[in-house]
Write an enzyme that holds these catalytic residues in place. Structure first.
Site, PDB file in Angstrom:
ATOM      1  CE  LYS A  95       1.372  -1.532  -0.706  1.00 16.36           C
ATOM      2  NZ  LYS A  95       1.259  -0.083  -0.441  1.00 16.36           N
ATOM      3  CB  CYS A 119       2.140   1.416  -3.754  1.00 18.22           C
ATOM      4  SG  CYS A 119       2.923   2.983  -3.278  1.00 18.22           S
ATOM      5  CD  GLU A 135      -1.407   2.336  -3.036  1.00 15.06           C
ATOM      6  OE1 GLU A 135      -1.202   1.701  -1.980  1.00 15.06           O
ATOM      7  OE2 GLU A 135      -0.585   3.151  -3.512  1.00 15.06           O
TER       8      GLU A 135
END
Length: 526
Positions: free
Chosen positions: A345, A396, A288
Site C-alpha cells: 500500500k 483501501c 486488506e
C-alpha cells in the site's frame, strides 16, 4: 443609530457565513448515505454568488474582506458532512485508547479533514474575489480551471477523498464516463462550469436566460458525450475470461488481533477458499489485512496449506516486512504455495497509519495502528503480476487516488483488485468507497473485484455497473466471471491533460482581457 447599523451589519455577515455553510452542507448531501447527486450541479452556485457580490460591495464600500471566511464555511460544511463517517472510529477502546481520549482524537480528525477542505475552497475563493470586476465568461473559465488545478494539487498530497466528481458516483454513470477522457477532473470541470453559469445567471439578471441556456447546453453535451462512451459494448472474449471469488470475512476490528479473531480469520478464510474452489474459480481475493500475519508466518497458515492442496491462486491481504518496519500488502500466492508478487500500500492514511511530521507530533497523537512496528508506504512504481496477467491493485484508501490506478493500467494492468478493510468507520464510508472504485473502473476501462472485511464487497464492470454487491457486517463468499482487458482510454494514455489545458486557456483569457482593457484605455486617452 450607529449601534443599530453595526448590529445589522454583524447580523448580515453572520447570515452570509451561515448560508454559505448550509450551501456546503447541501453539496455534502450528494454522497452516501443521502446520495442526492443532482444537487451537485447547483450547490456550488450560491458560494459563487456570495463571493462575487461580496467583493463588489467591498470595492464599493471599502468594507472588511471576508471572502476567505465565507468560502471556508462552505468547505467545512461540504467536507464536514461528506466525511462525517470518520466519527465511526470512536470508540477506539479495542486499540487500548480510553473512551474520552478516543472521543478527542475522533473530533480532532473530523475537524482537521473539514478544515483542510475549507482551506481548499478558501484558496479558490481568494482567486475568484480578484475577478469580481471581470467579465462573467472569464470568471467561469478561471473559476473552473482553478478548481480543477486545486483538486489536482490536493490529490497529489496525502489527504484526499471528496472530489466534486465523486458526488455523481454511483448514480450518474453516464457523466462519470467523461473520466475516460481526462480522469475525474473532466467531471469536476463540467460540474464547476455549470455551477458557475447558474451563479452568473443570478448575478447578471439581465442576461439570465443566456447563461442558463449555456449551462443547460454544457450539461446536455457532457451527458451526450458520456452516453456515447457508456453505450459502447464491452468485449467478453472467452479467452480473456477469469472466474474470481471473494471472501468477506466479517472479522470485527476489536477482536482482529486477539486469539479469537485470529482463529475466526483462519477458519473463515480457509473455509471460504475451499467453498469457492468447489465452484470452479481461477483465483480468490481476500480483504486488506485478512490474515494479520507477517509474510514469513503467512506461508505456514492453514489457508496457504489449502492453496497448496487445491492448486488455485489466492491473493491474500497480510503484512510485508521491510527491515524493522512493515507494509500493508497484498500477496500473490501460487498453487505451489509460493509468493511470486507483492503489492505494498503506497497511500497511507494520515493519523491512521502514520503520523505526519512524526518527529513533532509523535508524542502528542497516538498512532492508531494496532501494530507496534512502524508502517511504511510502498514504492510508487509497483507492478503486480499474476498467472493470469498483470493486475491493478488498490488497497483501501488508495481508491481515492486515480493516478495510482491510471499508472498501473498504463503499465499493463488488465483488471482491478481492490482489497479493503472499512470496518473502522460508520456505514456511509464503505458506500462512498464503493463509489470511488466505480470511478476507477470507468476511468481505466477495467473490470473490478472488491473484497472487504465487513462490506461492501462487489464486482463492477468497465461501465461502472455493479454486477453484485454484498451485505454489510456479513460473512459472504461470491464468485463472478470478469474479463481481462488491455484497452487504454485517453486518460490512461495521457493522464489529466484537461487541467493544464484549462489553466492555459484561463491564463490566455486573462491576458486577452487585460489587452482589451488597456487598448480601450489607450483609445480613451487619445
Amino acid at each position: 443609530m450607529k449601534y443599530e447599523v453595526s448590529d445589522k451589519k454583524r447580523f448580515s455577515v453572520f447570515s452570509l457565513y451561515t448560508l454559505s455553510f448550509l450551501s456546503g452542507v447541501v453539496m455534502g448531501l450528494t454522497v452516501a448515505p443521502v446520495g442526492a447527486w443532482f444537487l451537485g450541479w447547483i450547490a456550488l452556485a450560491p458560494l459563487w454568488v456570495f463571493i462575487i457580490k461580496n467583493e463588489k460591495l467591498k470595492i464599493k464600500n471599502s468594507g472588511e474582506k471576508s471572502s476567505f471566511l465565507i468560502a471556508s464555511a462552505w468547505g467545512i460544511g461540504y467536507h464536514g458532512v461528506a466525511l462525517s463517517w470518520i466519527t465511526g472510529i470512536h470508540p477506539m477502546t479495542w486499540l487500548g485508547v480510553p473512551w474520552w481520549p478516543s472521543l478527542a482524537i475522533t473530533l480532532f480528525c473530523w475537524a482537521f479533514v473539514s478544515l483542510w477542505g475549507g482551506i481548499f475552497v478558501a484558496i479558490w475563493a481568494t482567486v475568484m474575489a480578484r475577478l469580481a470586476q471581470q467579465k462573467p465568461w472569464l470568471r467561469v473559465l478561471i473559476g473552473t480551471a482553478v478548481w480543477c488545478g486545486l483538486e489536482s494539487l490536493w490529490s497529489a498530497g496525502p489527504l484526499w477523498w471528496s472530489s466534486l466528481a465523486y458526488t455523481q458516483s454511483p448514480h450518474d454513470l453516464v457523466i462519470l464516463h467523461l473520466g475516460q477522457l481526462s480522469g475525474p477532473n473532466t467531471v469536476t470541470a463540467a460540474i464547476a462550469a455549470v455551477n458557475g453559469l447558474v451563479a452568473e445567471a443570478w448575478i447578471n439578471r439581465q442576461h439570465r436566460n443566456k447563461y442558463l441556456a449555456i449551462a443547460s447546453g454544457i450539461f446536455i453535451i457532457c451527458h451526450l458525450i458520456g452516453l456515447i462512451l457508456y453505450i459502447r459494448p464491452i468485449a467478453e472474449p472467452p479467452a480473456a475470461a477469469l472466474k474470481v471469488g471473494i471472501i468477506q470475512g466479517n472479522i470485527p476490528n476489536k477482536i482482529k488481533l486477539i486469539p479469537e479473531g485470529l482463529r475466526r480469520a483462519l477458519t473463515g478464510y480457509t473455509n471460504g477458499y475451499l467453498t469457492l474452489v468447489d465452484q470452479g474459480v481461477n483465483a480468490v481475493l481476500t480483504p486488506e489485512g485478512a490474515l494479520p500475519f507477517f509474510q514469513h508466518d503467512l506461508l505456514s497458515t492453514s489457508f496457504v496449506s489449502a492453496v497448496q492442496e487445491k492448486n488455485v491462486v489466492a491473493w491474500i491481504g497480510a503484512f510485508g516486512e521491510r527491515g524493522r518496519s512493515y507494509t500493508n500488502s497484498l500477496f500473490n500466492v501460487t498453487d505451489k504455495g509460493e509468493i511470486t508478487s507483492r503489492y505494498d500500500k503506497a497511500k497511507l492514511v494520515p493519523l491512521g497509519e502514520y503520523i505526519p511530521f512524526e518527529n513533532i507530533l509523535g508524542g502528542i497523537v497516538q498512532r492508531l495502528s494496532p501494530l507496534d512496528e512502524h508502517q511504511v508506504p510502498g514504492l510508487a512504481n509497483q507492478v503486480f503480476d499474476t498467472p493470469f496477467g498483470r493486475a491493478i491493485v488498490g488497497i483501501c484508501y488508495e481508491s481515492a487516488f486515480p493516478e495510482v490506478f491510471r499508472r498501473q493500467a498504463a503499465n499493463g494492468g488488465q483488471f482491478i483488485l481492490s482489497s479493503s478493510n472499512d470496518a473502522h468507520y460508520s456505514t456511509p464510508m464503505p458506500l462512498q468507497h464503493h463509489a470511488q472504485d466505480i470511478m476507477r473502473a470507468i476511468e481505466t476501462d477495467r473490470w473490478t473485484v472488491r473484497a472487504t472485511n465487513t462490506g461492501y464487497s462487489a464486482f463492477v464492470n468497465p461501465h461502472g455497473k455493479t454486477l453484485w454487491i454484498s451485505g454489510y457486517n456479513t460473512y459472504e463468499t461470491h464468485a463472478e466471471t470478469i474479463y481481462r482487458r488491455q484497452t487504454q482510454t485517453l486518460y490512461v494514455r495521457w493522464g489529466d491533460w484537461l487541467t493544464p489545458l484549462l489553466l492555459g486557456l484561463a491564463a490566455l483569457g486573462w491576458g486577452v482581457n487585460i489587452f482589451w482593457q488597456n487598448d480601450g484605455n489607450t483609445e480613451l486617452r487619445s
